[in-house]
Design a protein around this motif. Structure first.
Motif, PDB file in Angstrom:
ATOM      1  N   LEU A   1       0.838  -1.201   0.000  1.00  0.00           N
ATOM      2  CA  LEU A   1       0.000   0.000   0.000  1.00  0.00           C
ATOM      3  C   LEU A   1       0.874   1.252   0.000  1.00  0.00           C
ATOM      4  O   LEU A   1       0.638   2.192  -0.763  1.00  0.00           O
ATOM      5  N   PHE A   2       1.909   1.250   0.816  1.00  0.00           N
ATOM      6  CA  PHE A   2       2.819   2.402   0.850  1.00  0.00           C
ATOM      7  C   PHE A   2       3.655   2.477  -0.428  1.00  0.00           C
ATOM      8  O   PHE A   2       4.030   3.571  -0.867  1.00  0.00           O
ATOM      9  N   SER A   3       3.942   1.328  -1.043  1.00  0.00           N
ATOM     10  CA  SER A   3       4.621   1.330  -2.347  1.00  0.00           C
ATOM     11  C   SER A   3       3.735   1.974  -3.401  1.00  0.00           C
ATOM     12  O   SER A   3       4.213   2.709  -4.270  1.00  0.00           O
ATOM     13  N   LEU A   4       2.455   1.712  -3.322  1.00  0.00           N
ATOM     14  CA  LEU A   4       1.494   2.333  -4.224  1.00  0.00           C
ATOM     15  C   LEU A   4       1.452   3.845  -3.993  1.00  0.00           C
ATOM     16  O   LEU A   4       1.429   4.631  -4.955  1.00  0.00           O
ATOM     17  N   CYS A   5       1.475   4.259  -2.741  1.00  0.00           N
ATOM     18  CA  CYS A   5       1.539   5.693  -2.429  1.00  0.00           C
ATOM     19  C   CYS A   5       2.781   6.317  -3.055  1.00  0.00           C
ATOM     20  O   CYS A   5       2.710   7.396  -3.653  1.00  0.00           O
ATOM     21  N   ASP A   6       3.911   5.629  -2.932  1.00  0.00           N
ATOM     22  CA  ASP A   6       5.160   6.129  -3.503  1.00  0.00           C
ATOM     23  C   ASP A   6       5.055   6.246  -5.021  1.00  0.00           C
ATOM     24  O   ASP A   6       5.489   7.242  -5.607  1.00  0.00           O
ATOM     25  N   ALA A   7       4.442   5.252  -5.656  1.00  0.00           N
ATOM     26  CA  ALA A   7       4.304   5.272  -7.120  1.00  0.00           C
ATOM     27  C   ALA A   7       3.477   6.474  -7.585  1.00  0.00           C
ATOM     28  O   ALA A   7       3.761   7.061  -8.624  1.00  0.00           O
ATOM     29  N   PHE A   8       2.461   6.839  -6.814  1.00  0.00           N
ATOM     30  CA  PHE A   8       1.611   7.964  -7.186  1.00  0.00           C
ATOM     31  C   PHE A   8       2.091   9.294  -6.597  1.00  0.00           C
ATOM     32  O   PHE A   8       1.514  10.341  -6.873  1.00  0.00           O
TER      33      PHE A   8
END
Length: 123
Positions: free
Chosen positions: A92-99
């Motif tokens: 989930l935090f990786s997804l935040c980083d991607a966006f």
């Protein structure tokens, strides 16, 4: 001192290089969420340390509703579910980083919204 969220976010930015594409991250987030659900179900159906008792709840604003869980997780099930939730946080935090989102800001905004809406924050 950095918060745990900041530490995880920093570690993800520093070390999460393999399979960093958005489709991979989205699919791994889905898999980790599914694994968390499966571990919770296995705690009831395989281990038996908890039981689920589902029934209709009437949302009264002055009364808490039931969690539908009876019993307490054993140490093995608790550790497995905790590990699965940790993996979900990671993706989930990786997804935040991607966006380009800051997880801390999202959590702050959500907490604010819950506080403002209070018991009317029915989702």
């Amino acid at each position: 001192m950095d918060s745990s969220i900041e530490k995880l976010t920093t570690a993800i930015k520093r070390y999460y290089r393999r399979n960093k594409s958005l489709p991979d991250t989205l699919s791994k987030l889905s898999v980790s969420t599914d694994k968390t659900v499966r571990s919770a179900v296995k705690a009831a159906t395989h281990c038996g340390c908890i039981e689920f008792f589902a029934k209709k709840q009437t949302p009264l604003l002055n009364r808490e509703t039931s969690s539908h869980i009876k019993g307490k997780l054993c140490n093995v099930c608790r550790d497995e579910i905790e590990q699965d939730i940790g993996q979900t946080f990671f993706y989930l935090f990786s997804l935040c980083d991607a966006f380009g989102f800051a997880p801390e800001k999202i959590i702050e905004n959500q907490a604010e919204q819950v506080e403002i809406l209070g018991k009317f924050n029915l989702r």
